[in-house]
Design a protein around this motif. Structure first.
Motif, PDB file in Angstrom:
ATOM      1  N   VAL A   2      40.798  23.567  49.507  1.00  0.00           N
ATOM      2  CA  VAL A   2      39.791  24.483  50.036  1.00  0.00           C
ATOM      3  C   VAL A   2      39.809  25.759  49.208  1.00  0.00           C
ATOM      4  CG1 VAL A   2      39.094  25.862  52.034  1.00  0.00           C
ATOM      5  CG2 VAL A   2      39.944  23.526  52.351  1.00  0.00           C
ATOM      6  N   GLY A   3      38.651  26.179  48.725  1.00  0.00           N
ATOM      7  CA  GLY A   3      38.538  27.429  47.995  1.00  0.00           C
ATOM      8  C   GLY A   3      38.223  28.552  48.963  1.00  0.00           C
ATOM      9  N   LEU A   4      38.938  29.676  48.824  1.00  0.00           N
ATOM     10  CA  LEU A   4      38.640  30.829  49.676  1.00  0.00           C
ATOM     11  C   LEU A   4      38.182  31.961  48.772  1.00  0.00           C
ATOM     12  CD1 LEU A   4      38.741  32.156  52.527  1.00  0.00           C
ATOM     13  CD2 LEU A   4      41.056  32.888  51.969  1.00  0.00           C
ATOM     14  N   LEU A   5      36.928  32.357  48.943  1.00  0.00           N
ATOM     15  CA  LEU A   5      36.366  33.436  48.137  1.00  0.00           C
ATOM     16  C   LEU A   5      36.165  34.657  49.011  1.00  0.00           C
ATOM     17  CD1 LEU A   5      33.525  31.373  46.435  1.00  0.00           C
ATOM     18  CD2 LEU A   5      35.573  32.214  45.277  1.00  0.00           C
ATOM     19  N   GLY A   6      36.103  35.809  48.371  1.00  0.00           N
ATOM     20  CA  GLY A   6      35.823  37.019  49.129  1.00  0.00           C
ATOM     21  C   GLY A   6      35.991  38.221  48.238  1.00  0.00           C
ATOM     22  N   ALA A   7      35.220  39.271  48.506  1.00  0.00           N
ATOM     23  CA  ALA A   7      35.311  40.496  47.714  1.00  0.00           C
ATOM     24  C   ALA A   7      36.677  41.146  47.928  1.00  0.00           C
ATOM     25  CB  ALA A   7      34.197  41.452  48.122  1.00  0.00           C
ATOM     26  N   SER A   8      37.022  42.112  47.073  1.00  0.00           N
ATOM     27  CA  SER A   8      38.294  42.801  47.288  1.00  0.00           C
ATOM     28  C   SER A   8      38.258  43.490  48.643  1.00  0.00           C
ATOM     29  CB  SER A   8      38.590  43.836  46.185  1.00  0.00           C
ATOM     30  OG  SER A   8      37.536  43.976  45.285  1.00  0.00           O
ATOM     31  N   GLY A   9      39.367  43.385  49.370  1.00  0.00           N
ATOM     32  CA  GLY A   9      39.432  44.006  50.682  1.00  0.00           C
ATOM     33  C   GLY A   9      38.828  43.163  51.793  1.00  0.00           C
ATOM     34  N   ALA A  10      38.459  41.927  51.492  1.00  0.00           N
ATOM     35  CA  ALA A  10      37.847  41.086  52.526  1.00  0.00           C
ATOM     36  C   ALA A  10      38.890  40.558  53.512  1.00  0.00           C
ATOM     37  CB  ALA A  10      37.095  39.915  51.895  1.00  0.00           C
ATOM     38  N   PHE A  44      43.367  48.233  47.239  1.00  0.00           N
ATOM     39  CA  PHE A  44      43.534  48.122  45.791  1.00  0.00           C
ATOM     40  C   PHE A  44      42.232  48.454  45.054  1.00  0.00           C
ATOM     41  CE2 PHE A  44      43.317  45.944  41.748  1.00  0.00           C
ATOM     42  CZ  PHE A  44      44.517  46.294  41.173  1.00  0.00           C
ATOM     43  N   GLY A  45      41.143  47.902  45.525  1.00  0.00           N
ATOM     44  CA  GLY A  45      39.846  48.121  44.877  1.00  0.00           C
ATOM     45  C   GLY A  45      39.508  49.602  44.809  1.00  0.00           C
ATOM     46  N   LEU A  46      39.724  50.307  45.927  1.00  0.00           N
ATOM     47  CA  LEU A  46      39.412  51.732  45.952  1.00  0.00           C
ATOM     48  C   LEU A  46      40.382  52.538  45.100  1.00  0.00           C
ATOM     49  CD1 LEU A  46      38.311  52.337  49.649  1.00  0.00           C
ATOM     50  CD2 LEU A  46      36.931  52.612  47.578  1.00  0.00           C
ATOM     51  N   ARG A  47      41.667  52.140  45.113  1.00  0.00           N
ATOM     52  CA  ARG A  47      42.634  52.862  44.271  1.00  0.00           C
ATOM     53  C   ARG A  47      42.216  52.762  42.804  1.00  0.00           C
ATOM     54  NH1 ARG A  47      46.445  50.014  47.295  1.00  0.00           N
ATOM     55  NH2 ARG A  47      47.580  49.078  45.559  1.00  0.00           N
ATOM     56  N   ARG A  48      41.739  51.581  42.436  1.00  0.00           N
ATOM     57  CA  ARG A  48      41.273  51.376  41.074  1.00  0.00           C
ATOM     58  C   ARG A  48      40.103  52.309  40.759  1.00  0.00           C
ATOM     59  NH1 ARG A  48      42.869  47.203  37.715  1.00  0.00           N
ATOM     60  NH2 ARG A  48      43.417  49.034  36.563  1.00  0.00           N
ATOM     61  N   ILE A  49      39.124  52.373  41.672  1.00  0.00           N
ATOM     62  CA  ILE A  49      37.944  53.223  41.445  1.00  0.00           C
ATOM     63  C   ILE A  49      38.381  54.688  41.330  1.00  0.00           C
ATOM     64  CG2 ILE A  49      35.686  53.923  42.343  1.00  0.00           C
ATOM     65  CD1 ILE A  49      35.421  51.044  42.202  1.00  0.00           C
ATOM     66  N   VAL A  50      39.302  55.106  42.208  1.00  0.00           N
ATOM     67  CA  VAL A  50      39.769  56.496  42.154  1.00  0.00           C
ATOM     68  C   VAL A  50      40.436  56.765  40.806  1.00  0.00           C
ATOM     69  CG1 VAL A  50      41.402  58.175  43.135  1.00  0.00           C
ATOM     70  CG2 VAL A  50      40.047  56.724  44.648  1.00  0.00           C
ATOM     71  N   THR A  79      38.856  45.736  35.433  1.00  0.00           N
ATOM     72  CA  THR A  79      38.257  44.949  36.513  1.00  0.00           C
ATOM     73  C   THR A  79      39.220  43.953  37.136  1.00  0.00           C
ATOM     74  OG1 THR A  79      37.441  43.315  34.923  1.00  0.00           O
ATOM     75  CG2 THR A  79      35.964  45.116  35.477  1.00  0.00           C
ATOM     76  N   THR A  80      40.463  43.882  36.632  1.00  0.00           N
ATOM     77  CA  THR A  80      41.438  42.965  37.225  1.00  0.00           C
ATOM     78  C   THR A  80      41.645  43.330  38.694  1.00  0.00           C
ATOM     79  OG1 THR A  80      42.535  42.741  35.110  1.00  0.00           O
ATOM     80  CG2 THR A  80      43.783  42.054  37.027  1.00  0.00           C
ATOM     81  N   GLY A  81      41.522  42.337  39.546  1.00  0.00           N
ATOM     82  CA  GLY A  81      41.710  42.585  40.978  1.00  0.00           C
ATOM     83  C   GLY A  81      40.459  43.073  41.681  1.00  0.00           C
ATOM     84  N   LEU A  82      39.381  43.274  40.924  1.00  0.00           N
ATOM     85  CA  LEU A  82      38.115  43.655  41.560  1.00  0.00           C
ATOM     86  C   LEU A  82      37.226  42.435  41.677  1.00  0.00           C
ATOM     87  CD1 LEU A  82      36.966  47.016  39.914  1.00  0.00           C
ATOM     88  CD2 LEU A  82      38.253  46.648  42.011  1.00  0.00           C
ATOM     89  N   ASP A  83      36.399  42.412  42.722  1.00  0.00           N
ATOM     90  CA  ASP A  83      35.423  41.334  42.804  1.00  0.00           C
ATOM     91  C   ASP A  83      34.279  41.643  41.839  1.00  0.00           C
ATOM     92  OD1 ASP A  83      33.248  42.868  44.401  1.00  0.00           O
ATOM     93  OD2 ASP A  83      35.123  43.186  45.494  1.00  0.00           O
ATOM     94  N   TRP A  84      33.421  40.646  41.646  1.00  0.00           N
ATOM     95  CA  TRP A  84      32.367  40.791  40.649  1.00  0.00           C
ATOM     96  C   TRP A  84      31.413  41.933  40.993  1.00  0.00           C
ATOM     97  CZ3 TRP A  84      31.421  39.999  35.871  1.00  0.00           C
ATOM     98  CH2 TRP A  84      30.110  40.025  35.380  1.00  0.00           C
ATOM     99  N   GLY A  85      31.149  42.105  42.268  1.00  0.00           N
ATOM    100  CA  GLY A  85      30.237  43.174  42.692  1.00  0.00           C
ATOM    101  C   GLY A  85      30.759  44.529  42.240  1.00  0.00           C
ATOM    102  N   SER A  86      32.014  44.843  42.593  1.00  0.00           N
ATOM    103  CA  SER A  86      32.592  46.137  42.214  1.00  0.00           C
ATOM    104  C   SER A  86      32.748  46.222  40.710  1.00  0.00           C
ATOM    105  CB  SER A  86      33.959  46.344  42.858  1.00  0.00           C
ATOM    106  OG  SER A  86      33.999  45.813  44.141  1.00  0.00           O
ATOM    107  N   ALA A  87      33.138  45.096  40.100  1.00  0.00           N
ATOM    108  CA  ALA A  87      33.378  45.109  38.658  1.00  0.00           C
ATOM    109  C   ALA A  87      32.087  45.411  37.901  1.00  0.00           C
ATOM    110  CB  ALA A  87      33.959  43.770  38.209  1.00  0.00           C
ATOM    111  N   SER A  88      30.999  44.762  38.281  1.00  0.00           N
ATOM    112  CA  SER A  88      29.780  44.989  37.497  1.00  0.00           C
ATOM    113  C   SER A  88      29.204  46.370  37.803  1.00  0.00           C
ATOM    114  CB  SER A  88      28.757  43.874  37.708  1.00  0.00           C
ATOM    115  OG  SER A  88      28.594  43.600  39.060  1.00  0.00           O
TER     116      SER A  88
END
Lengths: 285, 279, 266
Positions: free
Chosen positions: A39-47, B143-149, B168-177
């Motif tokens: 099972v793949g689990l996707l989610g944005a950072s902080g999800a 983590f994502g916010l610490r990176r942005i800061v 962008t390591t550890g960021l999702d594509w939305g935040s990264a782009s």
């Protein structure tokens, strides 16, 4: 099919930080992992992906404290009550950064550490170390120092160290996130090889890998599962994924872009082979 | 418009440990205002090379020049005005009790007047969407916010050159782009951007030139197009082009006239052709 | 990453960790007892011989020396100035440099160097897990032993983090070359706090990693894959260490050899 993992309406909040109130990181998650599934689990950072992973071996909430509601059953055992060490034999978690999970200075000692903690006889440990290193293709690396390996090799050692505990369920928490492209390939290759004998929850941002490996995909957003289904269907919803901060496989994005521009659902391909064929046909038509 | 300096590293040698040199004669030129991607496998010397460009590391052999001047006598604190460096791990670069103060730290180190510091901080908070957490302790953020800061805190230095070490390591594509679009904007204003990354999709989308490192040496350079086509180079540096590049190559082999390194470009390219066929 | 342990197959590497521990403990004890600088000079030379015999490169010896010598030298000078003994060789007003003071200063500096060489010889030639096995065999509970091993394992990592943190400060415009003394300490304080926060975070991750490997499983008697056992040669080493230490102790106690910083033989 039986559920090896059963999560029922799980809510969780880490202990409140000074100046910040307690916030629910998981908000009513329910899921099942059936024997033999990937099972793949996707989610944005902080999800809440990593928190969910830690809830499966009881680290959340047993070690992290905080508030919890709902239930997590691992092969029928309540993960809030059974010792984490006991659950760890059933659910093996591999973390993102191989560096921080290394506890020893040789590959052999690293892989033996888990079985030693289980108090297994020496011959059994020996057998497991050999087997686990073989399974990740590092049989020759026993006496090497983990610190001197490449990124991909380090993560493979980390996987072997978990395999040596012989869990039926593997939880891989962004195992390729900090690796170079070749390291990623190496690790994905290992995961592919482990597939027949394990039930795997693969947490990752790499939708390409999920599309290839997973039987089923879950998408977590702000502590809730918002999408679920087979990879083909989930990755077809390109715009919705983008809104959730996720990137679908590029090939799917291309199909979506073409359909959007053409105003008709002309294309439905999900890998390079299909795309070559479909685009080739369209071009000569 | 910002006028970024020309940076030049000539035959750099460096070793953290005498027995294992990290740089073995690396050469690099960063032209004013270019968006350069620095790629290569873990341990190939990308960060080590980049840290020489603002004097964080000093070479044991070779020279670094900024607008033609050797920087060996210039303090790092001074070079920071020219070259901003965002480190890989946000936790190694957050020093202040609040996000607001973190953004002001660099400008204060520069000794800027309080009003100027304040203005830069406010602009940074706005720009990176940090207004609502301005008073939070950076350590308590995700983590994502610490990176942005950590990135916003370098952006307030307004350096003409940015070095981004795997931002962008550890960021999702939305935040990264979102983040990378911000740097694309700065690049459009004349800033140079040096991006260290493993993410070839970012390279394809943002970089105008790629430099490939392997074992402490530059083994290849060129446009992303050229580098992605160079099979042996990719093999040697253990790189993998994006899936879309693979597809486009396959289509070209099959006789189609299509190009593009990104989904958008390939999509446009194909449609141009497709619509032509349909008249 | 710069680790302590230098892989090798020398007789020093292969010696039982308990034997090495016995050597470290007894030689450090003797270094504290003895006073004459010549003894320390020969001890340092002997240790350098051991380093070479263990196949450690000169750069390693130099690294230890570079770390300790500035402090050792400072201590030696301070001692020589603050505690004059005997007649003055040179005098600048109230400050006297005496033969006795010099000898005592040299002893102090060399003692520090000797101790550092002993401890690092041990760390350079003994894998941390071997140290852990050794101390556990000597009766230290395993979690404590593991804590020692993890500390050794993470000291280089923490050191590396600290270097990066200071780099990050300098990259933001902190000009360390222009700050001195207290100002410098104040300038580095934010970095130390960042180091603490990131180390705390790392220790959280470490705790999760330990749990995931069933560490501390209740009611389980931990087993070990690689056990250590004394070989005949280890008994021999132990005997030699014991005899050597006893001999030096005997000369010291019975005849006062090396007990005085100025006269070697009373």
């Amino acid at each position: 099919m039986t559920s090896l993992v059963e999560v029922r309406d799980l809510w969780y909040a880490y202990p409140a930080l000074p100046g910040v109130g307690a916030q629910w990181v998981l908000r009513g998650v329910s899921l099942q992992l059936r024997a033999g599934e990937v099972v793949g689990l996707l989610g944005a950072s902080g999800a809440g992906k990593s928190t969910l992973a830690l809830a499966l071996n009881g680290s959340v909430p047993q070690s992290t404290g905080g508030q919890v509601r709902g239930e997590v059953l691992i092969e029928g055992l309540d993960s809030k009550r059974r010792p984490v060490a006991e659950l760890a034999m059933r659910v093996g978690i591999v973390f993102q950064d191989p560096e921080v999970q290394f506890l020893q200075t040789t590959v052999e000692a690293e892989v033996a550490f888990g079985p030693e903690n289980l108090g297994l006889p020496v011959s059994e440990i020996e057998q497991r170390v050999t087997w686990a290193l073989g399974a990740v293709g590092l049989g020759e690396f026993r006496s090497r120092a983990p610190a001197h390996l490449s990124g991909g090799e380090k993560q493979r050692v980390a996987i072997a160290a978990i395999l040596a505990m012989r869990p039926r369920i593997l939880v891989l928490d962004e195992p390729t996130a900090s690796l170079d492209p070749r390291g990623k390939l190496e690790v994905l290759e290992v995961i592919r090889a482990l597939r027949p004998d394990h039930t795997i929850l693969l947490i990752t941002q790499e939708s390409e890998a999920v599309a290839e490996l997973a039987d089923r995909v879950l998408v977590l957003d702000h502590g809730q599962i918002v999408m679920e289904g087979d990879p083909n269907r989930v990755f077809g919803e390109v715009e919705r994924l983008a809104r959730l901060g996720l990137r679908p496989p590029e090939i799917r994005e291309l199909a979506h872009c073409l359909n959007r521009e053409l105003g008709v659902p002309a294309f439905d391909f999900s890998d390079v082979e299909q795309a070559v064929e479909a685009l080739g046909q369209a071009a000569v038509a | 418009m910002i006028l970024a300096p020309r940076l030049e590293a000539i035959d750099l040698w460096f070793a953290y440990e005498a027995e294992r040199p990290a740089l073995r004669g690396a050469d690099l030129v960063v032209e004013p205002g270019e968006f350069l991607a620095l790629v290569g496998q873990n341990g190939s010397g990308k960060s080590t090379l980049a840290k020489h460009l603002n004097g964080l590391l000093r070479p044991v052999g070779g020279r670094v020049r900024l607008n033609g001047e050797d920087i060996s006598g210039v303090a790092t604190g001074q070079l920071a005005r020219q070259v901003g460096y965002v480190f890989q791990n946000p936790d190694h670069q957050l020093f202040s009790p609040s996000v607001e103060q973190e953004l002001g730290l660099g400008p204060r180190y520069f000794g800027l007047p309080a009003a100027e510091v304040e203005e830069r901080v406010q602009r940074g908070l706005e720009r990176f969407g940090l207004r609502s957490i301005a008073q939070r302790g950076p350590g308590t953020l995700s983590f994502g916010l610490r990176r942005i800061v950590s990135i916003a805190a370098v952006a307030t230095l307004q350096p003409p050159v940015f070095i981004l070490d795997e931002p962008t390591t550890g960021l999702d594509w939305g935040s990264a782009s979102h983040l990378m679009d911000h740097f694309a904007e700065l690049h459009a204003q004349g800033h140079s951007v040096i991006l260290i990354t493993h993410d070839m999709r970012l390279v394809a989308r943002y970089a105008s030139r790629v430099v490939v490192l392997s074992e402490g040496r530059v083994v290849g350079r060129g446009s992303p197009q050229e580098v992605f086509r160079h099979r042996e180079l990719l093999q040697a540096a253990r790189l993998q082009p994006p899936r879309i590049v693979e597809l486009v190559e396959r289509l070209v082999i099959s006789g189609m006239e299509i190009e593009g390194l990104t989904v958008e470009a390939a999509c446009r390219s194909f449609l141009t052709r497709y619509r032509l066929k349909h008249g | 990453m710069v680790e302590f342990y230098q892989p090798g197959e020398s007789w020093v590497h292969r010696a039982d960790p308990r034997v090495k521990l016995a050597f470290v403990a007894s030689s450090i004890l003797l270094l504290f007892l003895l006073q004459h600088p010549l003894i320390f000079v020969s001890a340092v030379l002997g240790l350098i011989g051991l380093y070479r015999s263990a196949g450690l490169p000169a750069s390693r010896i130099w690294r230890v020396g570079r770390a300790v010598l500035p402090v050792g030298f400072l201590l030696a000078v301070l001692r020589a100035i603050l505690y004059p003994a005997g007649t003055a060789l040179i005098a600048f007003g109230p400050v006297q440099i005496t033969g006795g003071g010099l000898a005592q200063g040299a002893t102090l500096g060399l003692r520090l160097l000797g101790m550092a060489l002993i401890i690092f010889l041990w760390l350079f030639t003994t894998e941390s897990q071997s140290i852990v096995r050794g101390v556990v065999k000597l009766g230290v509970p395993y979690p404590w032993g593991l804590a020692i091993g993890l500390a050794l394992r993470f000291i280089p990592t923490i050191r590396e983090s600290y270097d990066t943190i200071v780099q990050a400060q300098r990259a933001r415009g902190l000009d360390l070359d222009r700050t001195r003394g207290l100002g410098r300490v104040r300038a580095l304080l934010p970095g130390l706090i960042a180091l603490m926060v990131s180390s705390l975070r790392a220790s959280e991750n470490l705790a999760r990693a330990l749990e995931a490997r069933a560490f501390g499983a209740p009611g389980v008697r931990r087993s070990t894959l690689v056990d250590i056992a004394f070989r005949p040669v280890d008994w021999l080493f132990l005997l030699l260490i014991g005899l050597g230490a006893a001999a030096i102790l005997l000369f010291y106690l019975r005849f006062g050899i090396g007990a005085d910083p100025i006269r070697l033989f009373p």
